[in-house]
Design a protein around this motif. Structure first.
Motif, short mmCIF file in Angstrom:
data_model
loop_
_atom_site.label_atom_id
_atom_site.label_comp_id
_atom_site.label_asym_id
_atom_site.label_seq_id
_atom_site.Cartn_x
_atom_site.Cartn_y
_atom_site.Cartn_z
N CYS A 125 0.85 -1.20 0.00
CA CYS A 125 0.00 0.00 0.00
C CYS A 125 0.88 1.25 0.00
O CYS A 125 1.80 1.36 0.79
CB CYS A 125 -0.89 -0.01 1.23
N CYS A 128 -2.03 6.04 -1.10
CA CYS A 128 -2.48 7.03 -2.08
C CYS A 128 -3.90 7.54 -1.77
O CYS A 128 -4.32 8.56 -2.28
CB CYS A 128 -2.45 6.43 -3.48
N CYS A 131 -8.71 4.65 -2.56
CA CYS A 131 -9.77 3.73 -2.16
C CYS A 131 -10.74 4.33 -1.12
O CYS A 131 -11.89 3.92 -1.03
CB CYS A 131 -9.16 2.47 -1.57
N CYS A 186 -7.90 0.33 -6.55
CA CYS A 186 -6.55 0.27 -5.95
C CYS A 186 -5.50 0.01 -7.03
O CYS A 186 -5.49 -1.05 -7.65
CB CYS A 186 -6.48 -0.82 -4.89
S1 SF4 Z 1 -5.87 2.44 -3.16
FE1 SF4 Z 1 -5.93 2.24 -0.93
S2 SF4 Z 1 -5.10 0.20 -0.52
FE2 SF4 Z 1 -4.57 0.70 -2.62
S3 SF4 Z 1 -2.50 1.57 -2.48
FE3 SF4 Z 1 -3.95 3.30 -2.39
S4 SF4 Z 1 -4.33 3.62 -0.20
FE4 SF4 Z 1 -3.38 1.61 -0.41
#
Ligand code: SF4
Ligand code: SF4
Length: 205
Positions: A125, A128, A131, A186
């Motif tokens: 993870c 970012c 999600c 994700c």
């Molecule tokens: S979308 Fe969510 S779970 Fe996936 S890398 Fe980004 S923060 Fe992490």
């Protein structure tokens, strides 16, 4: 505040974003006091292969000393607190700190590569946050994944349960309903619903 004490070592530099914390403290002009420089002793002994890579770069340096030299590379660090269980560890650490020998760029790279290897089984993870807005349960997914990684890496330590004890039930991993809408966005392809279910199960002890 006159200083700030944080968990800082080359494993947590990226894993627990110790780098980001140091940058923030630098901005606030607060000296950094370090705890867990060897990650509970985990960084005092590496695999033969990993140790050989470091020995090739600094033949005289002991493996625990590499973790301390990494800290000597960070100008904001003013105090290092390290638990020692016998007299030989004490003399070895005193010997290390008799000199300041910060790591060169190539040496830091080698050490961070070893950290990546140690973290091989954890979820990639990047925090970012893509999600988060897709979660109908309003879960703080990257934070939960960071705690999950910590919990798995330490084989069920106290940090994750302690951090989650401050959260209401509806923010816990067990509140995940497995809808998987987070997984659709994700970029790392993390199976978040499975991680949440596994985390909830692990937390039951
Ligand atoms: S979308 Fe969510 S779970 Fe996936 S890398 Fe980004 S923060 Fe992490
Ligand atoms: S699978 Fe769980 S974490 Fe992902 S969006 Fe659904 S409830 Fe939230």
């Amino acid at each position: 505040m006159e200083f700030c004490q944080i968990q800082l070592n080359y494993l947590d530099w990226n894993f627990q974003d110790a780098k980001g914390k140091v940058e923030l403290l630098k901005e606030w002009k607060l000296p950094v006091w370090v705890m867990e420089p060897l990650r509970g002793g985990r960084l005092a002994k590496l695999t033969d292969d990993q140790e050989a890579k470091l020995l090739a770069l600094r033949p005289e340096e002991k493996i625990p000393a590499w973790a301390f030299r990494f800290l000597q590379t960070i100008p904001e660090v003013t105090v290092v607190l390290s638990g020692m269980s016998d007299f030989s560890q004490l003399t070895e650490n005193l010997h290390t700190f008799e000199t300041e020998e910060p790591l060169k760029e190539q040496e830091t790279e080698a050490l961070l590569k070893i950290a990546d290897g140690l973290l091989g089984g954890t979820l990639p993870c990047t925090a970012c946050h893509y999600c988060v807005s897709h979660c109908s349960q309003g879960l703080e997914i990257p934070k939960l994944i960071a705690l999950y990684n910590e919990h798995c890496f330490t084989g069920g330590g106290f940090l994750a349960p302690m951090a989650l004890s401050a959260e209401p039930q509806e923010k816990q991993p067990g509140a995940c309903v497995g809808c998987r809408s987070c997984e659709a966005v994700c970029p790392q392809g993390i199976k978040i619903s499975e991680a949440m279910a596994d985390f909830a199960e692990k937390l039951k002890g």
